[in-house]
Write an enzyme that holds these catalytic residues in place. Structure first.
Site, PDB file in Angstrom:
ATOM      1  N   ASP A 141       0.814  -1.392   0.162  1.00 19.03           N
ATOM      2  CA  ASP A 141      -0.097  -0.115   0.068  1.00 19.03           C
ATOM      3  C   ASP A 141       0.766   1.476  -0.143  1.00 19.03           C
ATOM      4  OD1 ASP A 141       0.811  -0.424   2.630  1.00 19.03           O
ATOM      5  OD2 ASP A 141      -1.182  -1.008   3.190  1.00 19.03           O
ATOM      6  N   GLU A 151      -9.859  -2.131   4.792  1.00 15.40           N
ATOM      7  CA  GLU A 151     -10.190  -1.647   5.899  1.00 15.40           C
ATOM      8  C   GLU A 151     -11.728  -2.496   6.155  1.00 15.40           C
ATOM      9  OE1 GLU A 151      -9.034  -0.088   8.315  1.00 15.40           O
ATOM     10  OE2 GLU A 151      -8.093   1.745   7.605  1.00 15.40           O
ATOM     11  N   ASP A 193      -7.902  -2.825  13.908  1.00 21.41           N
ATOM     12  CA  ASP A 193      -9.185  -3.184  13.410  1.00 21.41           C
ATOM     13  C   ASP A 193      -9.334  -4.295  12.455  1.00 21.41           C
ATOM     14  OD1 ASP A 193      -7.774  -2.236  11.027  1.00 21.41           O
ATOM     15  OD2 ASP A 193      -9.475  -0.587  11.053  1.00 21.41           O
TER      16      ASP A 193
END
Ligand code: GLP
Length: 241
Positions: free
Chosen positions: A67, A143, A136
């Protein structure tokens, strides 16, 4: 999914490096997928050491990073491009032409993402992929969401990710709100995956992963349960909390 629990960060990093060293020796023109963040720094140090002391050869290795932040150029101190040079590439004999990192400054991001996916396919896919994990449950910058995209794309970062990653910036305002991420497709098509997690702040998500028997886009890392060759290496703090 194989779980390996190591005493501390150093032994976690060493165990991960051994997998990479062995794989590079077996296939000198291996295609690696590489992660950034705090977690893999120790592993990169180990690989540099073995390169310097024992001549581990990276000259034919190809690398694809997971990323990059949108808007940051390669020479921005908080970009993942800069991180990779600083923590790894500047210290080994990798051929610069074999390094692929999403371009945070790409003019046409959608086209760039399409090309990134194509380059991975043209390289024959990723042989060995290194992953960290977000608190998370994100992997790369995939995400938690209602659905996860197979393809590389631009994503909006979760507020918790912005907060956690602000430690790499002068202030939270400086953290880009969007990033380019490798898609779940390239991740799951990787032949072998090593996921690293250390420290007490990862224990919650690691516990969740180890208890998980369903795949859900609300916990992107849960998709690794479908992959036939994943090794999760954690330190005792991440394992026990
Ligand atoms: C970041 C990156 C991920 C990384 C993860 C964990 O946001 N996009 O690729 O693996 O979060 O980072 P760290 O190792 O710093 O905890």
């Amino acid at each position: 999914m194989k779980i390996v629990v190591k005493k501390d960060y150093e032994s976690m990093s060493k165990a991960a490096s051994e997998i990479f060293i062995e794989a590079i020796k077996v296939k000198p023109d291996i295609t690696l997928g590489l992660a950034t963040g705090s977690t893999p720094k120790g592993m990169y140090k180990e690989l540099i050491k073995v390169h310097k002391e024992e001549g581990l050869d990276f000259s034919k290795v190809k690398t694809f990073n997971l990323d990059e932040y949108v808007g940051l150029s390669h020479d921005h101190l908080s970009s993942y491009g800069y991180y990779m040079d600083n923590e790894f590439f500047n210290h080994i004999n990798v051929d610069r032409r074999n390094i692929f990192i999403p371009d945070g400054k790409a003019k046409d991001v959608e086209k760039h993402c399409r090309e990134y996916d194509e380059m991975i396919i043209n390289a024959g896919g990723i042989d060995l992929l290194l992953l960290g994990i977000g608190v998370d449950g994100h992997i790369a910058f995939n995400e938690p969401a209602d659905a996860l995209s197979v393809k590389a794309r631009i994503v909006r970062l979760a507020q918790s990710t912005i907060e956690v990653n602000s430690r790499f910036f002068n202030s939270i305002e400086e953290v880009p709100k969007t990033a380019i991420t490798m898609g779940m497709g390239s991740i799951l098509k990787s032949k072998k995956i090593v996921l690293l997690a250390n420290g007490v702040n990862k224990s919650h998500v690691i516990k969740k992963l180890l208890k998980q028997d369903k795949v859900t886009p609300k916990l992107p890392v849960s998709f690794l349960l479908l992959h036939p060759d994943v090794t999760v290496i954690v330190d005792e703090l991440a394992y026990n909390g």
